[in-house]
Write a protein that holds these residues in place. Sequence first.
Motif, PDB file in Angstrom:
ATOM      1  N   ASP A  61       0.951  -1.241  -0.108  1.00  0.00           N
ATOM      2  CA  ASP A  61       0.000   0.049  -0.180  1.00  0.00           C
ATOM      3  C   ASP A  61       0.988   1.128  -0.308  1.00  0.00           C
ATOM      4  N   ALA A  62       0.920   2.037  -1.170  1.00  0.00           N
ATOM      5  CA  ALA A  62       1.736   3.067  -1.066  1.00  0.00           C
ATOM      6  C   ALA A  62       1.176   4.192  -0.480  1.00  0.00           C
ATOM      7  N   THR A  63      -0.097   4.400  -0.153  1.00  0.00           N
ATOM      8  CA  THR A  63      -0.728   5.628   0.289  1.00  0.00           C
ATOM      9  C   THR A  63       0.077   6.434   1.213  1.00  0.00           C
ATOM     10  N   PRO A  64       0.294   5.453   2.511  1.00  0.00           N
ATOM     11  CA  PRO A  64       0.863   6.214   3.509  1.00  0.00           C
ATOM     12  C   PRO A  64       2.275   6.712   3.282  1.00  0.00           C
ATOM     13  N   PHE A  65       3.145   6.300   2.117  1.00  0.00           N
ATOM     14  CA  PHE A  65       4.154   6.722   1.511  1.00  0.00           C
ATOM     15  C   PHE A  65       3.892   8.124   0.966  1.00  0.00           C
ATOM     16  N   LEU A  66       3.062   8.291   0.188  1.00  0.00           N
ATOM     17  CA  LEU A  66       2.920   9.539  -0.521  1.00  0.00           C
ATOM     18  C   LEU A  66       2.197  10.640   0.594  1.00  0.00           C
ATOM     19  N   ARG A  67       1.646  10.517   1.612  1.00  0.00           N
ATOM     20  CA  ARG A  67       1.317  11.366   2.623  1.00  0.00           C
ATOM     21  C   ARG A  67       2.564  11.754   3.473  1.00  0.00           C
ATOM     22  N   THR A  68       3.258  10.883   4.067  1.00  0.00           N
ATOM     23  CA  THR A  68       4.347  11.203   4.813  1.00  0.00           C
ATOM     24  C   THR A  68       5.693  11.667   4.179  1.00  0.00           C
ATOM     25  N   ASN A  69       5.877  10.909   2.945  1.00  0.00           N
ATOM     26  CA  ASN A  69       7.267  11.420   2.552  1.00  0.00           C
ATOM     27  C   ASN A  69       7.107  12.481   1.411  1.00  0.00           C
ATOM     28  N   ILE A  70       5.932  12.623   0.740  1.00  0.00           N
ATOM     29  CA  ILE A  70       5.649  13.715  -0.318  1.00  0.00           C
ATOM     30  C   ILE A  70       5.007  14.965   0.601  1.00  0.00           C
ATOM     31  N   GLN A  71       3.754  14.455   0.661  1.00  0.00           N
ATOM     32  CA  GLN A  71       2.957  15.938   1.375  1.00  0.00           C
ATOM     33  C   GLN A  71       3.686  16.216   2.591  1.00  0.00           C
ATOM     34  N   GLY A  72       4.011  15.381   3.397  1.00  0.00           N
ATOM     35  CA  GLY A  72       4.815  15.897   4.569  1.00  0.00           C
ATOM     36  C   GLY A  72       6.218  16.675   4.535  1.00  0.00           C
ATOM     37  N   THR A  73       6.911  16.291   3.512  1.00  0.00           N
ATOM     38  CA  THR A  73       8.026  17.099   3.188  1.00  0.00           C
ATOM     39  C   THR A  73       7.734  18.481   2.515  1.00  0.00           C
ATOM     40  N   GLN A  74       6.475  18.566   1.852  1.00  0.00           N
ATOM     41  CA  GLN A  74       6.386  19.814   1.243  1.00  0.00           C
ATOM     42  C   GLN A  74       5.649  20.839   2.472  1.00  0.00           C
ATOM     43  N   CYS A  75       4.938  19.959   3.408  1.00  0.00           N
ATOM     44  CA  CYS A  75       4.346  20.958   4.679  1.00  0.00           C
ATOM     45  C   CYS A  75       5.626  21.463   5.122  1.00  0.00           C
ATOM     46  N   LEU A  76       6.570  20.640   5.473  1.00  0.00           N
ATOM     47  CA  LEU A  76       7.930  21.378   6.173  1.00  0.00           C
ATOM     48  C   LEU A  76       8.634  22.354   5.319  1.00  0.00           C
TER      49      LEU A  76
END
Length: 328
Positions: free
Chosen positions: A93-108
Amino acid sequence: MKRILVTGGCGFIGANFVRWELETYPELEVTNLDALTYAGNPDNLAGLNGESRYRFVKGDVADRSLVMGLVAEGFDAIVHFAAESHVDRSIDDATPFLRTNIQGTQCLLDAARAAGTPRFVQVSTDEVYGTLLPDDPPFFESTPLAPNSPYAASKAGADLLVRAAYHTHGLETIITRCSNNYGPYQFPEKLIPLFVTNALADIPLPVYGDGRQVRDWIHVSDHCRGVDAALRQGRAGEVYNFGGRSERFNIDVTRAVLTLTGKPETLIRHVTDRLGHDRRYAVDCSKAESELGWQALTSFETGLAATVDWYRTHTPWVNRIRSGAYRS
């Protein structure tokens, strides 16, 4: 540098980095933002609760409101370790990876830009480069990105967002990419801690395919010193590779673990290979050596022996993970 924000500081590499920073710089204050997902283990930082220079904040790097407010407090740097990082889980399941690794990085990145944070270090992986043939030269910082797993693709996407923040907004970003880490506090789903803890418990060691995949191994202490060198001396907008110059076949690492634990090779179980399994990783770290004055100091033989000893003498830590008690 007086105050830094470390994300994912309860994970394997992040926890080692937090400990190293506090031990090395007596005046430094470290804030650790961690969501405490399955791989975030508070036990990794046991003993720091009474340290006045250390603060823990539970939270998700993709929680925009929380991150914006925290970063607005003012830090000299953000060192971003937080990531979903297990390839097998990303295949399921790639979904948690998109949230943390991509969305989380942009948020930071957005929070860092809004707060005027002087420096942002993105801790990435050599897996973004793809795979190597047996006779190929190692990956350089200029090697085109060619990720082959959902995990690696999510880290590559995050790296590109970090690059864009530098070129578009002038944010002082640095990207580090490292080969396979090993050492204390590593969650026992990765190869070395899984095989060490299985061997000590006389549980079979599941080797993917023929075990002839090649990885370059670096002790986590060497990696932490590298990230620190990039943080303090690296040039904005640059990428730095860190590796141990210790390429090994997975099957040879497996046999070395069995030798150190005094267990027989009959514990080896060859299992169906991972989907899209990259055959070989290796990085050229000469740029970090020449520009940052960094080099790996721990040989694989010395580091692996110390790692086996650590897991042998920390059975309560292992048992709390196996039982799930560490999450309570």
